[in-house]
Design a protein around this motif. Structure first.
Motif, PDB file in Angstrom:
ATOM      1  N   TYR A  45       0.950  -1.314  -0.008  1.00 47.23           N
ATOM      2  CA  TYR A  45      -0.104  -0.019   0.061  1.00 47.23           C
ATOM      3  C   TYR A  45       0.983   1.275   0.023  1.00 47.23           C
ATOM      4  O   TYR A  45       2.021   1.255   0.484  1.00 47.23           O
ATOM      5  N   THR A  46       0.317   2.301  -0.593  1.00 46.41           N
ATOM      6  CA  THR A  46       1.129   3.250  -0.685  1.00 46.41           C
ATOM      7  C   THR A  46       0.643   4.874  -0.431  1.00 46.41           C
ATOM      8  O   THR A  46      -0.523   4.801  -0.319  1.00 46.41           O
ATOM      9  N   ALA A  47       1.529   5.622   0.144  1.00 48.33           N
ATOM     10  CA  ALA A  47       1.224   7.107   0.364  1.00 48.33           C
ATOM     11  C   ALA A  47       2.116   7.808   0.180  1.00 48.33           C
ATOM     12  O   ALA A  47       3.362   7.366   0.198  1.00 48.33           O
ATOM     13  N   VAL A  48       2.196   9.080   0.242  1.00 50.15           N
ATOM     14  CA  VAL A  48       3.196  10.057  -0.044  1.00 50.15           C
ATOM     15  C   VAL A  48       2.942  11.140   1.082  1.00 50.15           C
ATOM     16  O   VAL A  48       1.971  11.760   1.360  1.00 50.15           O
ATOM     17  N   ARG A  49       4.377  11.800   1.122  1.00 52.18           N
ATOM     18  CA  ARG A  49       4.341  13.079   2.060  1.00 52.18           C
ATOM     19  C   ARG A  49       5.067  14.014   1.161  1.00 52.18           C
ATOM     20  O   ARG A  49       5.861  13.923   0.460  1.00 52.18           O
ATOM     21  N   HIS A  50       4.353  15.530   0.967  1.00 60.30           N
ATOM     22  CA  HIS A  50       4.732  16.455   0.234  1.00 60.30           C
ATOM     23  C   HIS A  50       5.762  17.173   1.077  1.00 60.30           C
ATOM     24  O   HIS A  50       5.514  17.851   1.852  1.00 60.30           O
ATOM     25  N   GLU A  51       7.302  17.254   0.581  1.00 59.47           N
ATOM     26  CA  GLU A  51       8.124  17.722   1.399  1.00 59.47           C
ATOM     27  C   GLU A  51       8.243  19.219   0.586  1.00 59.47           C
ATOM     28  O   GLU A  51       8.486  19.183  -0.633  1.00 59.47           O
ATOM     29  N   ILE A  52       7.955  20.183   1.249  1.00 54.22           N
ATOM     30  CA  ILE A  52       8.120  21.555   0.571  1.00 54.22           C
ATOM     31  C   ILE A  52       9.229  22.489   1.461  1.00 54.22           C
ATOM     32  O   ILE A  52       8.937  22.946   2.602  1.00 54.22           O
ATOM     33  N   PRO A  53      10.554  22.264   1.118  1.00 52.13           N
ATOM     34  CA  PRO A  53      11.540  22.991   2.092  1.00 52.13           C
ATOM     35  C   PRO A  53      11.458  24.507   1.817  1.00 52.13           C
ATOM     36  O   PRO A  53      11.196  24.846   0.761  1.00 52.13           O
ATOM     37  N   GLU A  54      12.023  25.003   3.033  1.00 54.80           N
ATOM     38  CA  GLU A  54      11.999  26.331   2.956  1.00 54.80           C
ATOM     39  C   GLU A  54      13.313  26.798   3.833  1.00 54.80           C
ATOM     40  O   GLU A  54      13.804  26.136   4.702  1.00 54.80           O
ATOM     41  N   LEU A  55      13.882  28.025   3.202  1.00 53.93           N
ATOM     42  CA  LEU A  55      15.142  28.543   4.075  1.00 53.93           C
ATOM     43  C   LEU A  55      14.653  29.476   5.014  1.00 53.93           C
ATOM     44  O   LEU A  55      14.024  30.221   4.679  1.00 53.93           O
ATOM     45  N   ASP A  56      14.969  29.158   6.280  1.00 53.94           N
ATOM     46  CA  ASP A  56      14.418  30.160   7.299  1.00 53.94           C
ATOM     47  C   ASP A  56      15.119  31.484   7.153  1.00 53.94           C
ATOM     48  O   ASP A  56      16.237  31.692   6.456  1.00 53.94           O
ATOM     49  N   GLU A  57      14.271  32.458   7.422  1.00 47.97           N
ATOM     50  CA  GLU A  57      14.995  33.916   7.376  1.00 47.97           C
ATOM     51  C   GLU A  57      15.804  33.903   8.509  1.00 47.97           C
ATOM     52  O   GLU A  57      16.922  34.791   8.434  1.00 47.97           O
ATOM     53  N   ALA A  58      15.929  33.445   9.653  1.00 50.41           N
ATOM     54  CA  ALA A  58      16.928  33.447  10.602  1.00 50.41           C
ATOM     55  C   ALA A  58      16.802  32.288  11.488  1.00 50.41           C
ATOM     56  O   ALA A  58      15.764  31.432  11.430  1.00 50.41           O
ATOM     57  N   GLY A  59      17.683  32.017  12.449  1.00 49.85           N
ATOM     58  CA  GLY A  59      17.468  31.005  13.316  1.00 49.85           C
ATOM     59  C   GLY A  59      17.918  29.551  12.727  1.00 49.85           C
ATOM     60  O   GLY A  59      17.940  28.707  13.606  1.00 49.85           O
ATOM     61  N   ASN A  60      19.011  29.487  11.882  1.00 48.84           N
ATOM     62  CA  ASN A  60      19.483  28.224  11.190  1.00 48.84           C
ATOM     63  C   ASN A  60      20.670  28.509  10.516  1.00 48.84           C
ATOM     64  O   ASN A  60      21.093  29.663  10.338  1.00 48.84           O
ATOM     65  N   GLU A  61      21.463  27.430  10.302  1.00 49.13           N
ATOM     66  CA  GLU A  61      22.732  27.530   9.832  1.00 49.13           C
ATOM     67  C   GLU A  61      22.660  28.065   8.317  1.00 49.13           C
ATOM     68  O   GLU A  61      23.618  28.518   7.725  1.00 49.13           O
ATOM     69  N   GLN A  62      21.416  28.313   7.668  1.00 47.47           N
ATOM     70  CA  GLN A  62      21.067  28.780   6.320  1.00 47.47           C
ATOM     71  C   GLN A  62      20.859  30.240   6.176  1.00 47.47           C
ATOM     72  O   GLN A  62      20.303  30.728   5.365  1.00 47.47           O
ATOM     73  N   SER A  63      20.722  30.796   7.427  1.00 48.97           N
ATOM     74  CA  SER A  63      19.921  32.244   7.380  1.00 48.97           C
ATOM     75  C   SER A  63      20.825  33.289   6.652  1.00 48.97           C
ATOM     76  O   SER A  63      20.464  34.122   6.218  1.00 48.97           O
ATOM     77  N   HIS A  64      22.373  32.916   6.351  1.00 50.99           N
ATOM     78  CA  HIS A  64      23.138  33.744   5.718  1.00 50.99           C
ATOM     79  C   HIS A  64      22.815  33.498   4.062  1.00 50.99           C
ATOM     80  O   HIS A  64      23.592  34.159   3.290  1.00 50.99           O
TER      81      HIS A  64
END
Length: 835
Positions: free
Chosen positions: A401-420
């Motif tokens: 049986y199958t199901a899916v999860r929709h992954e919609i990545p976002e770069l946070d404005e601040a608060g993580n290693e990718q904020s820059h």
């Protein structure tokens, strides 16, 4: 409108809310979970701008008021606004005192009972659920009678009078007071004699390999399929070596009840032909998942004819028809088995959600998993892990049986290693979105992208750092029930706005003057593909907190969220082929029964090509699927223009060659007409669709290759009688047998998937005659291709046999050479004439 305003004033500004107004106010709490800070796998910004979101930025629950309830209540207000205001106010005034008396006595009693026994929590979705039912059921029988009579006379059916009584009874059963059904369910949830799995702790299995239970199944199934293959191909059993037996898989598409009924007919035809006994795996999407769950249940007992008889008996009534639905939910013995899914999910996990998909699954189970007469209902049918009994000894194929999860990545404005990160990087990241596939078998819930899974019997439990967590009462929750899964598997209405617009886009394009509107909307398709106006269902996230223990490709949000949202895998691909390509399953032949509504336009089979390349899967047939749209006149003109050269003679030569090449490539293409004919670019999408209707036919076979291919090599054509030798080539790859659900002249002309209204994906009522018609069409289509299927299976079997014999020959020669080198064989013997 003035009356509507006076009605609103009568309901709210006088300071004396009527019972109906209180019901409206408090019933909104029924489906509104308390605000909490758990992260969502769909960014809340997306939800905020969905169809049903308001303009503020307040966090919103994932659960919603049932549409039917909302329609009835809002419709009631609208109808009353059309009546004389005095009549309305008089009606409310005459019933208000009675409603107050009823509500006071009823809720006080319920509160005393629940307080004395400590049965209801003061927080969580469960308490909101019960409080909401109490609020709605405050309407007295007298008040309901007066209001319903007015409504029935105008717009509502007679059964609408019964809804308040249904709600009151449901509230009594769910309030967890002594003797209530919910109290009995919750008591059994903690009983290991009823739910043995609650005695065992579960851990996340991190591995790309198949689980041990599936490996055991494969070894046992191989012995069964070896005997079945001998009968299918007409050869002696003793002549069949298990190593030569091809691993065959059958997959069914999505498509609601159409896919369920047509798939049953196709599978039954395969069983009658002997093919189904040779199959190792079946996989499903949406309606095909419902088919699998019915086949592996006591309702059919592994008999497709029984499944058809069951569908004929149960599909004649809409799943959401209130009198029937409430009857099943409120009458023994069906009420207990159905409502167990709700009680265990919400009472066992105060943070769990109960939304539209859960209610939908409950209605599906009430229609599909309750036998005619309702007395033969079997509790064993309501847990997926119980299907192990049908495959434990390899006696049946293993369902996926199958199901899916929709992954919609976002770069946070601040608060993580990718904020820059730069704005360009952020824009690029937001464009990337994909669907992660989850497979559910009787053995395991697994996600290939996570390379992790848990036992099926542990689904529904919360996990932290790879280990399941007990409830606040100290025991483990029972396995999640099938009604919840039925809703997830078939939740096509949780599609993105892009999917919704594609459904109506042909209509928009056909309207004069709306081309600009279409261009504007379609120009934002990337943004539309990231918004789900209806929230998917949620289950606990089994990789929660496992940061650093899984592949680096796992997105950060997947670790952070306590819950994951799963939906119909048809959002990604309406043919469940991906799980069949998982390493270790080694599938040789895939038979795809495609009952999709958009068979040719979305071309689901061709989508697998990109997946195979991404995963590095060798052997997938490049170019499999419906032929892509042919070259238009503008493309042809460009090709001819490239023939221009410096001299007129050379130009004429090049021009003639270009025309010849173009004519050769499109000789059989109905969309490209000879020079002088009308411009094919003016053809409508429907005309192109109709012209390609018979390009593939009822059965088409492709075969891949394990050799390296150049990217500019044209895809090979399908296998036919003159090229069947390709299936026996030593480097041949996966063979795909594609059988679309098309109209057939051998069946009544009124049975056409493209034009018969009752075959719509959104139709939930099939008469017995319509079930018979769809099954007959599916069986007729299988009859068209069964000889080609048998020839394909024989060719792959012969290829594997020849490969084994060649391998054994090389090994024997190698052993002989080794003996000679060691002097064991080939030295001079004593007493011969050379000694």
């Amino acid at each position: 409108m003035a009356r509507l305003g006076q009605l609103t004033f009568a309901l709210s500004s006088t300071g004396r809310q009527t019972a109906l107004a209180r019901s409206l106010t408090q019933s909104s709490a029924l489906w509104r979970a308390p605000a909490r800070t758990k992260p969502s796998l769909l960014p809340f910004q997306q939800t905020r701008h969905g169809f049903f979101a308001q303009g503020d930025n307040k966090p919103k629950s994932k659960t919603r008021v049932p549409r039917s309830l909302s329609a009835i209540l809002l419709g009631s207000l609208l109808v009353f606004s059309l009546n004389p205001t005095a009549d309305v106010v008089q009606t409310f005034a005459s019933t208000n005192r009675t409603a107050k008396t009823y509500r006071s006595s009823d809720t006080d009693l319920s509160a005393q009972e629940c307080e004395s026994h400590g049965k209801i929590d003061d927080h969580g979705t469960w308490s909101k659920l019960v409080e909401g039912f109490e609020g709605f059921s405050a309407m007295t029988s007298a008040e309901a009678g007066k209001l319903s009579n007015k409504l029935v006379d105008l717009v509502l059916p007679e059964w609408s009078k019964l809804i308040p009584g249904y709600i009151r009874k449901l509230q009594r059963e769910l309030n967890l007071a002594p003797g209530s059904l919910a109290a009995e369910i919750w008591e059994e949830a903690r009983d290991p004699a009823v739910n043995p799995e609650i005695q065992y702790s579960a851990k996340v299995r991190v591995s790309e390999d198949l689980c041990d239970e599936e490996k055991t199944f494969l070894a046992r199934r191989k012995k069964i399929t070896a005997v079945a293959l001998a009968h299918y191909l007409g050869i002696e059993e003793e002549d069949v070596n298990p190593e030569d037996v091809p691993t065959i898989a059958i997959c069914g598409s999505g498509g609601g009840l159409r896919a369920l009924v047509a798939g049953t007919g196709s599978y039954m035809a395969a069983a009658e032909d002997g093919l189904f006994d040779c199959v190792t795996y079946t996989s499903g999407v949406s309606g095909s998942c419902w088919l699998q769950s019915l086949y592996f249940s006591s309702l059919s007992g592994g008999d497709f004819q029984r499944t058809i008889n069951h569908l004929k008996a149960r599909l004649g009534i809409h799943i959401a028809y209130p009198p029937t639905a409430f009857s099943v939910l409120l009458s023994a013995p069906t009420n207990k088995l159905l409502l167990t899914a709700v009680v265990e999910k919400l009472k066992g996990d105060p943070e769990a959600d109960f939304g539209l998909v859960d209610a939908y699954g409950l209605l599906l189970a009430a229609r599909l998993f309750i036998p005619k007469g309702e007395l033969g209902v079997n509790a064993q049918d309501f847990k997926l892990s119980h299907q192990q009994e049908y495959i434990r000894y390899g006696q049946n194929p293993m369902p996926i049986y199958t199901a899916v999860r929709h992954e919609i990545p976002e770069l946070d404005e601040a608060g993580n290693e990718q904020s820059h990160a730069s704005e360009a990087a952020k824009a690029e990241a937001k464009k990337e979105a994909w669907f992660q596939w989850f497979e559910m078998t009787p053995f395991e819930l697994f996600c290939e992208e996570f390379a992790a899974g848990i036992p099926t019997w542990a689904m529904g439990r919360r996990f932290q750092d790879g280990v399941n967590l007990p409830t606040t009462e100290g025991f483990y929750l029972p396995e999640i029930r099938l009604p919840v899964l039925l809703g997830i598997w078939g939740s096509a209405f949780c599609a993105t706005l892009s999917h919704y617009y594609r459904e109506i886009r042909p209509l928009i394009q056909s309207l004069g003057g709306f081309q600009a509107v279409d261009n504007l909307i379609w120009g934002h398709n990337e943004n539309l593909s990231k918004v789900h106006p209806i929230d998917p269902a949620t289950i606990p996230n089994f990789i929660h907190g496992m940061n650093g223990k899984l592949p680096t490709t796992v997105p950060r949000l997947a670790y952070d969220s306590e819950y994951i949202q799963l939906m119909d895998s048809g959002m990604s691909n309406n043919l469940p082929i991906y799980p069949l390509l998982r390493p270790g399953r080694n599938v040789d032949i895939i038979v795809a029964f495609d009952a999709s509504a958009d068979i040719k336009t979305d071309n689901w089979l061709s989508v697998v090509e990109g997946y195979a390349r991404q995963r590095g899967i060798k052997g997938w047939p490049i170019g499999a699927g419906w032929p892509r749209p042919s070259a238009s006149a503008s493309t042809t003109a460009r090709e001819l223009k490239e023939a221009e050269e410096a001299t007129e003679a050379e130009a004429d030569k090049k021009l003639a060659q270009a025309k010849a090449d173009q004519a050769t490539r499109h000789a059989d293409d109905p969309n490209v007409k000879p020079e002088g004919d009308s411009d094919t670019s003016l053809m409508s999408q429907q005309e192109k669709y109709d012209q390609t209707a018979n390009e593939l036919g009822y059965c088409t076979v492709w075969v891949g290759t394990t050799q390296e291919r150049r990217t500019d090599d044209p895809p090979p054509p399908p296998v036919d009688d003159t090229s069947s030798w390709k299936l026996m080539e030593p480097d041949a790859g996966i063979a795909v047998v594609y059988m679309p659900f098309l109209a057939n002249e051998k069946v009544s002309s009124s049975v056409d998937p493209a034009s018969s209204d009752y075959m719509s994906t959104w139709n939930f009522v099939y008469t017995p005659e319509q079930v018979d018609q769809v099954v007959a069409l599916a069986r007729a289509n299988y009859e068209e291709g069964k000889a080609k299927i048998r020839a394909t299976v024989r060719a792959v079997y012969e290829r594997k046999k020849n490969s084994r014999l060649e391998r054994e020959k090389r090994m024997a020669e190698e052993r002989q050479r080794r003996k000679v080198r060691l002097g064991i064989d080939g030295k001079l013997g004593e007493g011969d004439h050379f000694s």
